[in-house]
Design a protein around this motif. Sequence first.
Motif, PDB file in Angstrom:
ATOM      1  N   GLN A 187      23.120  19.802  13.593  1.00 51.22           N
ATOM      2  CA  GLN A 187      22.425  21.082  13.528  1.00 51.22           C
ATOM      3  C   GLN A 187      22.839  21.892  12.307  1.00 51.22           C
ATOM      4  N   TRP A 188      23.935  21.509  11.665  1.00 42.93           N
ATOM      5  CA  TRP A 188      24.493  22.330  10.585  1.00 42.93           C
ATOM      6  C   TRP A 188      24.126  21.825   9.178  1.00 42.93           C
ATOM      7  N   ALA A 189      23.283  20.802   9.099  1.00 41.84           N
ATOM      8  CA  ALA A 189      22.896  20.277   7.783  1.00 41.84           C
ATOM      9  C   ALA A 189      21.523  19.630   7.873  1.00 41.84           C
ATOM     10  N   VAL A 190      20.779  19.690   6.762  1.00 40.35           N
ATOM     11  CA  VAL A 190      19.475  19.031   6.674  1.00 40.35           C
ATOM     12  C   VAL A 190      19.365  18.336   5.324  1.00 40.35           C
ATOM     13  N   ALA A 191      18.494  17.355   5.253  1.00 43.18           N
ATOM     14  CA  ALA A 191      18.237  16.633   4.009  1.00 43.18           C
ATOM     15  C   ALA A 191      16.821  16.932   3.535  1.00 43.18           C
ATOM     16  N   TRP A 192      16.671  17.050   2.236  1.00 42.73           N
ATOM     17  CA  TRP A 192      15.358  17.215   1.611  1.00 42.73           C
ATOM     18  C   TRP A 192      15.236  16.108   0.567  1.00 42.73           C
ATOM     19  N   LYS A 193      14.487  15.083   0.893  1.00 42.91           N
ATOM     20  CA  LYS A 193      14.450  13.887   0.063  1.00 42.91           C
ATOM     21  C   LYS A 193      13.510  14.049  -1.126  1.00 42.91           C
ATOM     22  N   TYR A 194      13.762  13.255  -2.158  1.00 38.64           N
ATOM     23  CA  TYR A 194      12.899  13.239  -3.334  1.00 38.64           C
ATOM     24  C   TYR A 194      11.636  12.432  -3.056  1.00 38.64           C
ATOM     25  N   PRO A 195      10.562  12.752  -3.774  1.00 31.21           N
ATOM     26  CA  PRO A 195       9.392  11.859  -3.679  1.00 31.21           C
ATOM     27  C   PRO A 195       9.764  10.512  -4.276  1.00 31.21           C
ATOM     28  N   PRO A 196       9.360   9.426  -3.666  1.00 31.73           N
ATOM     29  CA  PRO A 196       9.755   8.109  -4.173  1.00 31.73           C
ATOM     30  C   PRO A 196       9.117   7.784  -5.509  1.00 31.73           C
ATOM     31  N   VAL A 197       9.822   7.003  -6.330  1.00 37.23           N
ATOM     32  CA  VAL A 197       9.287   6.542  -7.607  1.00 37.23           C
ATOM     33  C   VAL A 197       8.217   5.484  -7.372  1.00 37.23           C
ATOM     34  N   GLN A 198       8.379   4.740  -6.286  1.00 32.20           N
ATOM     35  CA  GLN A 198       7.415   3.708  -5.919  1.00 32.20           C
ATOM     36  C   GLN A 198       7.099   3.840  -4.437  1.00 32.20           C
ATOM     37  N   GLN A 199       5.895   3.440  -4.069  1.00 32.37           N
ATOM     38  CA  GLN A 199       5.480   3.496  -2.678  1.00 32.37           C
ATOM     39  C   GLN A 199       4.749   2.206  -2.313  1.00 32.37           C
ATOM     40  N   ILE A 200       4.854   1.842  -1.051  1.00 33.23           N
ATOM     41  CA  ILE A 200       4.100   0.706  -0.537  1.00 33.23           C
ATOM     42  C   ILE A 200       2.848   1.243   0.128  1.00 33.23           C
ATOM     43  N   THR A 201       1.740   0.573  -0.117  1.00 36.87           N
ATOM     44  CA  THR A 201       0.493   0.983   0.494  1.00 36.87           C
ATOM     45  C   THR A 201      -0.392  -0.228   0.735  1.00 36.87           C
ATOM     46  N   GLU A 202      -1.452  -0.004   1.490  1.00 37.12           N
ATOM     47  CA  GLU A 202      -2.335  -1.101   1.868  1.00 37.12           C
ATOM     48  C   GLU A 202      -3.607  -1.090   1.028  1.00 37.12           C
ATOM     49  N   VAL A 203      -4.047  -2.272   0.636  1.00 36.98           N
ATOM     50  CA  VAL A 203      -5.302  -2.411  -0.099  1.00 36.98           C
ATOM     51  C   VAL A 203      -6.460  -2.293   0.881  1.00 36.98           C
ATOM     52  N   LYS A 204      -7.324  -1.301   0.634  1.00 42.50           N
ATOM     53  CA  LYS A 204      -8.447  -1.044   1.521  1.00 42.50           C
ATOM     54  C   LYS A 204      -9.755  -1.627   0.997  1.00 42.50           C
ATOM     55  N   GLY A 205      -9.830  -1.920  -0.288  1.00 41.94           N
ATOM     56  CA  GLY A 205     -11.065  -2.454  -0.854  1.00 41.94           C
ATOM     57  C   GLY A 205     -10.894  -2.752  -2.337  1.00 41.94           C
ATOM     58  N   VAL A 206     -11.861  -3.442  -2.904  1.00 42.45           N
ATOM     59  CA  VAL A 206     -11.837  -3.811  -4.318  1.00 42.45           C
ATOM     60  C   VAL A 206     -13.177  -3.443  -4.939  1.00 42.45           C
ATOM     61  N   ASP A 207     -13.142  -2.690  -6.046  1.00 46.52           N
ATOM     62  CA  ASP A 207     -14.354  -2.323  -6.783  1.00 46.52           C
ATOM     63  C   ASP A 207     -14.372  -3.016  -8.139  1.00 46.52           C
ATOM     64  N   PHE A 208     -15.552  -3.503  -8.529  1.00 44.27           N
ATOM     65  CA  PHE A 208     -15.742  -4.130  -9.835  1.00 44.27           C
ATOM     66  C   PHE A 208     -16.713  -3.268 -10.646  1.00 44.27           C
ATOM     67  N   SER A 209     -16.406  -3.070 -11.924  1.00 47.32           N
ATOM     68  CA  SER A 209     -17.322  -2.326 -12.791  1.00 47.32           C
ATOM     69  C   SER A 209     -17.401  -3.015 -14.153  1.00 47.32           C
ATOM     70  N   LEU A 210     -18.649  -3.198 -14.620  1.00 46.33           N
ATOM     71  CA  LEU A 210     -18.887  -3.864 -15.894  1.00 46.33           C
ATOM     72  C   LEU A 210     -18.815  -2.838 -17.008  1.00 46.33           C
TER      73      LEU A 210
END
Length: 562
Positions: free
Chosen positions: A301-324
């Motif tokens: 109760q006497w301390a808290v952490a405030w983390k940095y935004p990560p330099v890298q993140q993992i995420t999921e591929v939802k789709g692929v777009d192609f453009s000519l």
Amino acid sequence: MRNSLQLLIIVSVFVLMSTPAQAQCPTWSPQQMTQEIVTLKNQLEKWDIAYYQQGQSLVTDEVYDRLRNKLAGWQRCLGEPVDSQPLLPQQGTVVHPVAHTGLKKVADSQQLAKWMQGKTELWVQPKVDGVAVTLIYRHGKLVSAVSRGNGLTGQDWTEKASAIPAIPQTIPVSESQTVLQGELFLKMTGHQQSASGGQNARSIVAGAMMKREASQTLKNIGVFIWEWPGGPELMTQRLIQLTEMGFPQTESFTHRVNSLPEIERWREEWHRSELPFVTDGIVVRQPQEPEGKYWKNRPAQWAVAWKYPPVQQITEVKGVDFSLGRTGKTAVVLNLEPVRLDDKWVRRVNIGSVDRLKQWDIVMGDQVLVGLAGQGIPRIERVVWRIAHRSPIDYPETASFNELSCFQWTSACHEQFLARLLWLGGMNGLQIKGVGEETWGALVNQGMLRSLVGWLALTPDTLRSVPGISSKKAEKIYAQLQMTREQSFTRWLSALGFPSAALGRIEGLHWDDLLKRSKADWMSQSGIGEKRAAQVMDFLHHPDVSAIVDYLAKEQVAAFSK
């Protein structure tokens, strides 16, 4: 140590699975969901065995945590019990004299401000990213070092601790027993968290402490003491005595703060500055603590952490777009589950060509590691997990497109033709103000443009007939289009797609002068080799380009008038 505190694992899973992105279940059949769960669970168990039993980290902590949370989410979707705990080794039988508490985490400055309300004396420290340990001294002599384990019991690390020069074997105290809790960290030189991230330093330390044999890594391990149960009540006195004991970094990196802006300044400075260790945020604490006998293996109760935004993140591929594109090359963009990197949300990332996508072998559902390159441009670092059920991608047919295709509009050429128009009117071309993708697209869709330079024949009346173009806008567009008639020869050629490497070699020349040059003449020019010379010759003698030049001369465009 990776998720060794089981309570924190459960809390982190609950928090992550409560976010909108994580709450969405995949549109899979129950059979596929079961297959994906089994495959991922087996992989996590292999990583657990390597990590906990062999001291080898085969994957970064961030990747591991994200995928374990992903597994828990899938299990919730299927209605299965959540497998929220890793395949832990025995936690050890050595009892901590004082329980290890965790840290409650605040997401932003607003949450921190709320926690600070009513608190008068606060101190800030970097949140050193390492492995937690208890050091026990009796009459000033180190007698035991215990891994964090489950917060109540841990493994005996005394032998390894005796081989770490940064841990004093004796300290100048008179008490019969002194208990210190801190972080074993990998020593760094000039580490900038904002630029380099965690570099897997935590896992390196954990591996060295859990291997049966001593390793050279032990000599490069430091210790940062962040708790002294039963120590002096005054923080200033506590810090001075820790330095006298041989733990000087605690005093060097612990500062009194009086306001939120002051805390934010320290957070920013430690995030950007060169430090001797990896950090993943800051810790804000009060000096007043209950007696150690009342501590529990849950967030303090006497301390808290405030983390940095990560330099890298993992995420999921939802789709692929192609453009000519203008040059006939197909660009590939991955649509991602949104993730926050630094101060921006990343939803899409360009991975280049179709060939590059095939090399990555990425399909929808794969988990990828995303980072920021120069100027904050998102990029794929690597694929961290491939989904078991792989739906093939329908790749576009690109063989018929190249740098000299689609100077005229056809249904097949629609995309490249529009890309040519955007380049022609843009900063590298004729700089036509007020005419962008929307206007070019409307003109093409209305059948008013079939040639790359056919817009020179448009009138205010024809422009007004286009939906969305008012009379006033039509007059402005017409004026801008007609102004291009006075543009320079070099700018016109750049707009038409003349090879950029040769643009600096045409100053003061006319179209006929270029036609008289041979391939050898071009190769004699500085910076132009055989490949570029061939590209120049192909452009100059292409029938569509010749037709455009004839049209420009007929329209009395200054750069092509004889």
